[in-house]
Design a protein around this motif. Sequence first.
Motif, PDB file in Angstrom:
ATOM      1  N   ALA A  46       0.830  -1.209   0.000  1.00  0.00           N
ATOM      2  CA  ALA A  46       0.000   0.000   0.000  1.00  0.00           C
ATOM      3  C   ALA A  46       0.865   1.259   0.000  1.00  0.00           C
ATOM      4  CB  ALA A  46      -0.937  -0.012   1.211  1.00  0.00           C
ATOM      5  N   ILE A  47       1.942   1.235   0.780  1.00  0.00           N
ATOM      6  CA  ILE A  47       2.841   2.399   0.843  1.00  0.00           C
ATOM      7  C   ILE A  47       3.494   2.620  -0.528  1.00  0.00           C
ATOM      8  CG2 ILE A  47       4.973   3.335   1.853  1.00  0.00           C
ATOM      9  CD1 ILE A  47       4.210   1.726   4.433  1.00  0.00           C
ATOM     10  N   ALA A  48       4.011   1.533  -1.112  1.00  0.00           N
ATOM     11  CA  ALA A  48       4.673   1.640  -2.416  1.00  0.00           C
ATOM     12  C   ALA A  48       3.697   2.147  -3.481  1.00  0.00           C
ATOM     13  CB  ALA A  48       5.256   0.282  -2.814  1.00  0.00           C
ATOM     14  N   CYS A  49       2.481   1.593  -3.471  1.00  0.00           N
ATOM     15  CA  CYS A  49       1.481   2.018  -4.457  1.00  0.00           C
ATOM     16  C   CYS A  49       1.115   3.484  -4.280  1.00  0.00           C
ATOM     17  CB  CYS A  49       0.200   1.187  -4.331  1.00  0.00           C
ATOM     18  SG  CYS A  49       0.361  -0.449  -5.034  1.00  0.00           S
ATOM     19  N   TYR A  50       0.928   3.898  -3.043  1.00  0.00           N
ATOM     20  CA  TYR A  50       0.521   5.280  -2.777  1.00  0.00           C
ATOM     21  C   TYR A  50       1.561   6.267  -3.302  1.00  0.00           C
ATOM     22  CZ  TYR A  50      -0.702   9.571  -0.352  1.00  0.00           C
ATOM     23  OH  TYR A  50      -1.022  10.877  -0.070  1.00  0.00           O
ATOM     24  N   GLU A  51       2.816   6.004  -2.998  1.00  0.00           N
ATOM     25  CA  GLU A  51       3.873   6.925  -3.435  1.00  0.00           C
ATOM     26  C   GLU A  51       3.961   6.956  -4.967  1.00  0.00           C
ATOM     27  OE1 GLU A  51       5.087   8.972  -1.494  1.00  0.00           O
ATOM     28  OE2 GLU A  51       5.354   8.157   0.509  1.00  0.00           O
ATOM     29  N   ALA A  52       3.817   5.778  -5.590  1.00  0.00           N
ATOM     30  CA  ALA A  52       3.875   5.718  -7.061  1.00  0.00           C
ATOM     31  C   ALA A  52       2.673   6.444  -7.661  1.00  0.00           C
ATOM     32  CB  ALA A  52       3.908   4.261  -7.519  1.00  0.00           C
ATOM     33  N   GLU A  53       1.517   6.233  -7.062  1.00  0.00           N
ATOM     34  CA  GLU A  53       0.295   6.885  -7.559  1.00  0.00           C
ATOM     35  C   GLU A  53       0.395   8.407  -7.434  1.00  0.00           C
ATOM     36  OE1 GLU A  53      -3.231   5.682  -5.452  1.00  0.00           O
ATOM     37  OE2 GLU A  53      -4.538   6.980  -6.643  1.00  0.00           O
ATOM     38  N   MET A  54       0.861   8.880  -6.271  1.00  0.00           N
ATOM     39  CA  MET A  54       0.954  10.335  -6.080  1.00  0.00           C
ATOM     40  C   MET A  54       2.007  10.947  -7.000  1.00  0.00           C
ATOM     41  SD  MET A  54      -1.556  10.946  -4.144  1.00  0.00           S
ATOM     42  CE  MET A  54      -1.362  12.697  -4.401  1.00  0.00           C
ATOM     43  N   ASN A  55       3.076  10.212  -7.289  1.00  0.00           N
ATOM     44  CA  ASN A  55       4.077  10.720  -8.237  1.00  0.00           C
ATOM     45  C   ASN A  55       3.451  10.938  -9.613  1.00  0.00           C
ATOM     46  OD1 ASN A  55       6.163  10.958  -6.458  1.00  0.00           O
ATOM     47  ND2 ASN A  55       7.219   9.091  -7.088  1.00  0.00           N
ATOM     48  N   ILE A  56       2.594  10.002 -10.034  1.00  0.00           N
ATOM     49  CA  ILE A  56       1.926  10.162 -11.335  1.00  0.00           C
ATOM     50  C   ILE A  56       1.008  11.384 -11.284  1.00  0.00           C
ATOM     51  CG2 ILE A  56       0.294   9.140 -12.986  1.00  0.00           C
ATOM     52  CD1 ILE A  56       1.375   6.353 -12.097  1.00  0.00           C
ATOM     53  N   ILE A  57       0.232  11.496 -10.203  1.00  0.00           N
ATOM     54  CA  ILE A  57      -0.706  12.626 -10.073  1.00  0.00           C
ATOM     55  C   ILE A  57       0.043  13.963 -10.049  1.00  0.00           C
ATOM     56  CG2 ILE A  57      -2.362  13.738  -8.501  1.00  0.00           C
ATOM     57  CD1 ILE A  57      -3.387  10.907  -7.849  1.00  0.00           C
ATOM     58  N   MET A  58       1.160  13.988  -9.320  1.00  0.00           N
ATOM     59  CA  MET A  58       1.878  15.260  -9.173  1.00  0.00           C
ATOM     60  C   MET A  58       2.666  15.666 -10.409  1.00  0.00           C
ATOM     61  SD  MET A  58       3.197  15.527  -5.259  1.00  0.00           S
ATOM     62  CE  MET A  58       3.822  13.898  -5.038  1.00  0.00           C
ATOM     63  N   TYR A  59       3.281  14.670 -11.073  1.00  0.00           N
ATOM     64  CA  TYR A  59       4.242  15.046 -12.111  1.00  0.00           C
ATOM     65  C   TYR A  59       3.886  14.641 -13.538  1.00  0.00           C
ATOM     66  CZ  TYR A  59       6.964  15.672  -7.869  1.00  0.00           C
ATOM     67  OH  TYR A  59       7.384  16.070  -6.639  1.00  0.00           O
ATOM     68  N   ALA A  60       3.045  13.600 -13.679  1.00  0.00           N
ATOM     69  CA  ALA A  60       2.839  13.077 -15.035  1.00  0.00           C
ATOM     70  C   ALA A  60       1.521  13.565 -15.620  1.00  0.00           C
ATOM     71  CB  ALA A  60       2.891  11.552 -15.011  1.00  0.00           C
ATOM     72  N   TRP A  61       1.327  13.252 -16.895  1.00  0.00           N
ATOM     73  CA  TRP A  61       0.076  13.619 -17.555  1.00  0.00           C
ATOM     74  C   TRP A  61      -0.943  12.515 -17.370  1.00  0.00           C
ATOM     75  CZ3 TRP A  61       4.504  14.033 -21.231  1.00  0.00           C
ATOM     76  CH2 TRP A  61       5.205  15.228 -21.005  1.00  0.00           C
ATOM     77  N   GLN A  62      -0.479  11.296 -17.516  1.00  0.00           N
ATOM     78  CA  GLN A  62      -1.350  10.153 -17.248  1.00  0.00           C
ATOM     79  C   GLN A  62      -0.490   8.937 -16.977  1.00  0.00           C
ATOM     80  OE1 GLN A  62      -3.241   8.284 -20.661  1.00  0.00           O
ATOM     81  NE2 GLN A  62      -2.429   9.906 -21.940  1.00  0.00           N
ATOM     82  N   GLY A  63      -1.100   7.960 -16.342  1.00  0.00           N
ATOM     83  CA  GLY A  63      -0.329   6.762 -16.042  1.00  0.00           C
ATOM     84  C   GLY A  63      -1.212   5.660 -15.533  1.00  0.00           C
ATOM     85  N   GLN A  64      -0.571   4.594 -15.115  1.00  0.00           N
ATOM     86  CA  GLN A  64      -1.342   3.479 -14.582  1.00  0.00           C
ATOM     87  C   GLN A  64      -0.499   2.627 -13.645  1.00  0.00           C
ATOM     88  OE1 GLN A  64      -2.273   1.811 -18.446  1.00  0.00           O
ATOM     89  NE2 GLN A  64      -1.153  -0.049 -17.871  1.00  0.00           N
ATOM     90  N   LEU A  65      -1.216   1.934 -12.777  1.00  0.00           N
ATOM     91  CA  LEU A  65      -0.583   0.955 -11.903  1.00  0.00           C
ATOM     92  C   LEU A  65      -1.090  -0.416 -12.340  1.00  0.00           C
ATOM     93  CD1 LEU A  65      -1.187   2.545  -8.350  1.00  0.00           C
ATOM     94  CD2 LEU A  65       0.844   2.771  -9.761  1.00  0.00           C
ATOM     95  N   ASP A  66      -0.172  -1.317 -12.624  1.00  0.00           N
ATOM     96  CA  ASP A  66      -0.553  -2.690 -12.968  1.00  0.00           C
ATOM     97  C   ASP A  66      -0.202  -3.585 -11.791  1.00  0.00           C
ATOM     98  OD1 ASP A  66      -1.485  -2.244 -15.518  1.00  0.00           O
ATOM     99  OD2 ASP A  66       0.523  -2.340 -16.383  1.00  0.00           O
ATOM    100  N   LEU A  67      -1.209  -4.259 -11.287  1.00  0.00           N
ATOM    101  CA  LEU A  67      -1.005  -5.156 -10.157  1.00  0.00           C
ATOM    102  C   LEU A  67      -1.061  -6.592 -10.654  1.00  0.00           C
ATOM    103  CD1 LEU A  67      -0.984  -5.686  -7.018  1.00  0.00           C
ATOM    104  CD2 LEU A  67      -3.476  -5.752  -7.193  1.00  0.00           C
ATOM    105  N   LEU A  68      -0.054  -7.360 -10.275  1.00  0.00           N
ATOM    106  CA  LEU A  68      -0.007  -8.764 -10.670  1.00  0.00           C
ATOM    107  C   LEU A  68       0.349  -9.568  -9.417  1.00  0.00           C
ATOM    108  CD1 LEU A  68       0.125 -10.473 -13.417  1.00  0.00           C
ATOM    109  CD2 LEU A  68       2.580 -10.396 -13.074  1.00  0.00           C
ATOM    110  N   VAL A  69      -0.514 -10.494  -9.079  1.00  0.00           N
ATOM    111  CA  VAL A  69      -0.234 -11.316  -7.902  1.00  0.00           C
ATOM    112  C   VAL A  69      -0.025 -12.754  -8.334  1.00  0.00           C
ATOM    113  CG1 VAL A  69      -1.060 -12.026  -5.617  1.00  0.00           C
ATOM    114  CG2 VAL A  69      -1.697  -9.792  -6.516  1.00  0.00           C
ATOM    115  N   THR A  70       1.095 -13.332  -7.951  1.00  0.00           N
ATOM    116  CA  THR A  70       1.375 -14.741  -8.236  1.00  0.00           C
ATOM    117  C   THR A  70       1.507 -15.441  -6.869  1.00  0.00           C
ATOM    118  OG1 THR A  70       3.775 -14.556  -8.176  1.00  0.00           O
ATOM    119  CG2 THR A  70       2.715 -14.010 -10.264  1.00  0.00           C
TER     120      THR A  70
END
Lengths: 147, 113
Positions: A46-70
């Motif tokens: 959750a911490i890793a996702c949050y920081e990655a998500e906020m980086n996209i919101i703050m700096y990028a135009w658009q992006g995505q998070l792909d979650l893969l669970v094995t």
Amino acid sequence: MTEAVSFQQEFKVKGGDFSRGGEASCEIKNLLRDLGLDPQLVRRAAIACYEAEMNIIMYAWQGQLDLLVTPHRIRIIAEDKGPGIADIKQAMREGYSTATPEMRELGFGAGMGLANIKKNTDTFRITSKVGRGTRLELTIKTNGRKA
Amino acid sequence: MKLAEVIKRLDLKVFAGAKDLTRTVGGGYAGDLLSDVMAHGQKDHLWVTVQVHPNIIAVAVLKELAGIVLVNGREPAPETAEKAKEKGVPLIGTRLSAYEFAGRLYGMGIKRE
């Protein structure tokens, strides 16, 4: 890697949309919890996702998070179309941030985001092209640990 | 100690999440930088801050914090209170400063684990 995939989902993140900041991460956290993964691992993801998500919101135009669970790992790929990072080494240094004064007033831009991601993941890979975007490949080993 | 008891003893104002006050407060963390709280806050901590914008709610949800205390008499933005209610995050206020509030909590035996 020919590991069986138990779960996969993609979450779109829109640059500049602070009103939905953290929503994708909250969804991912709930999904991982519902898959019965160990709460400590879920919190790290959750911490890793949050920081990655906020980086996209703050700096990028658009992006995505792909979650893969094995059965043995949680894999998160955060990819954006954005300005990219010219000096990754500098961006990784704690305290370094290119956040605007407005973002800093809201408590963003502590310069801890990428470091927080690295600390909470078992493998961390960042690649970036200036003017194109940034890609983070993260894994957290679960080794089948359940709650 | 239950959050409801902390609220009663320190005469705090509840802005949202009134039905989630049965949570146990296991410690506290004070800070206004969101990534700092993401890094150092712990599950069941009470988060003491001056930030009142809606993004604080996601931090509390993701870190499984016991609640958020807004200090210096600050009031939450309307969207913040709405989001807190929706996500079940207790949003509380005090007239005390962060320093004074943390001191009172500590004095009540609520220490960082």
